[in-house]
Design an enzyme around this catalytic site. Structure first.
Site, PDB file in Angstrom:
ATOM      1  N   HIS A  28       0.824  -1.214   0.000  1.00 27.14           N
ATOM      2  CA  HIS A  28       0.000   0.000   0.000  1.00 27.14           C
ATOM      3  C   HIS A  28       0.860   1.267   0.000  1.00 27.14           C
ATOM      4  CE1 HIS A  28      -4.142   0.960  -0.101  1.00 27.14           C
ATOM      5  NE2 HIS A  28      -4.376   1.178   1.164  1.00 27.14           N
ATOM      6  N   ASN A  81      -6.618   6.720   4.221  1.00 26.26           N
ATOM      7  CA  ASN A  81      -8.024   7.036   3.970  1.00 26.26           C
ATOM      8  C   ASN A  81      -8.390   8.484   4.275  1.00 26.26           C
ATOM      9  OD1 ASN A  81      -7.846   6.811   6.710  1.00 26.26           O
ATOM     10  ND2 ASN A  81      -9.575   5.398   6.955  1.00 26.26           N
ATOM     11  N   ASP A 106      -0.777   2.305  -5.373  1.00 22.23           N
ATOM     12  CA  ASP A 106      -0.878   0.875  -5.650  1.00 22.23           C
ATOM     13  C   ASP A 106      -2.217   0.577  -6.315  1.00 22.23           C
ATOM     14  OD1 ASP A 106      -1.892   1.639  -2.982  1.00 22.23           O
ATOM     15  OD2 ASP A 106      -2.503  -0.457  -2.840  1.00 22.23           O
ATOM     16  N   ASN A 127      -8.920   3.682  -1.006  1.00 21.52           N
ATOM     17  CA  ASN A 127      -9.350   4.698  -0.046  1.00 21.52           C
ATOM     18  C   ASN A 127      -8.601   6.019  -0.170  1.00 21.52           C
ATOM     19  OD1 ASN A 127     -11.375   3.161   1.182  1.00 21.52           O
ATOM     20  ND2 ASN A 127      -9.926   2.158   2.542  1.00 21.52           N
TER      21      ASN A 127
END
Length: 200
Positions: A28, A81, A106, A127
């Site tokens: 991520h 997020n 990603d 997110n």
């Protein structure tokens, strides 16, 4: 805007990820990794950006001389997020058009190491993109770094928050280098040329 040619004004290049050493090598966080390499190329160190909850580095990108582009590299420190708030604050502060914002992130639905560049579109469940789009609309550029889908029944959330595997790490430097090249091409030559060179 004609997406085949670079826009005027500064560019804000945002690597998406989560702050903290425990996340550093997660799939991520590959956006952070690419932007870190761009910072090395520019020559400089990230600094905390006042109230924007981000680390930033200002510099120039592209050929030396008047054709070079002013860029602001950024890593939001708000967790993935909530990326939209810091990014939009930086965009306002530096007076960057939305179309000159580049999110490096990603992408689950692309094979590992494959790149896709595009302007606008949906968030595909990501997110960080969801937060950015909510904060400033969807018409920003994306450099999507493929990480592939999780194996077997592994949950997506677990997969993206795991480090790259030992097999993946053997090629990671090459793929990150290529992603950084793609960002430079996008900023210097425009979307269409960058897509023809790096979309695979």
């Amino acid at each position: 805007m004609d997406v085949s040619t670079p826009a005027e004004g500064p560019w804000l290049i945002v690597g998406l990820g989560n702050p903290g050493p425990e996340y550093a090598m997660n799939r991520h966080n590959v956006g952070f990794t690419v932007v870190d390499l761009l910072a090395e190329r520019i020559g400089g160190k990230f600094k905390r950006a006042g109230k924007a909850q981000a680390q930033v580095l200002e510099g120039r990108m592209g050929p030396v001389g008047p054709a070079s582009r002013r860029v602001i590299l950024a890593k939001p420190m708000s967790f993935m997020n909530l990326s939209g708030g810091p990014v939009n604050a930086l965009r306002d502060f530096y007076k960057v058009p939305v179309a000159n914002v580049v999110a490096v992130h990603d992408e689950l639905d692309i094979d590992y190491g494959t790149l896709r560049l595009k302007l606008g579109g949906g968030d595909n469940g990501h997110n960080g993109l969801k937060s950015m789009t909510k904060a400033m609309g969807a018409e920003y550029h994306r450099v999507r770094f493929g990480i592939g889908r999780p194996p077997g029944r592994m949950q997506v959330a677990d997969f993206v928050l795991k480090d790259f595997s030992s097999a993946e790490r053997k090629e990671l430097d090459y793929f990150v280098d290529r992603a950084a090249d793609a960002v430079e091409s996008l900023v210097s030559e425009g979307l269409e040329r960058a897509q023809s060179a790096y979309n695979s």
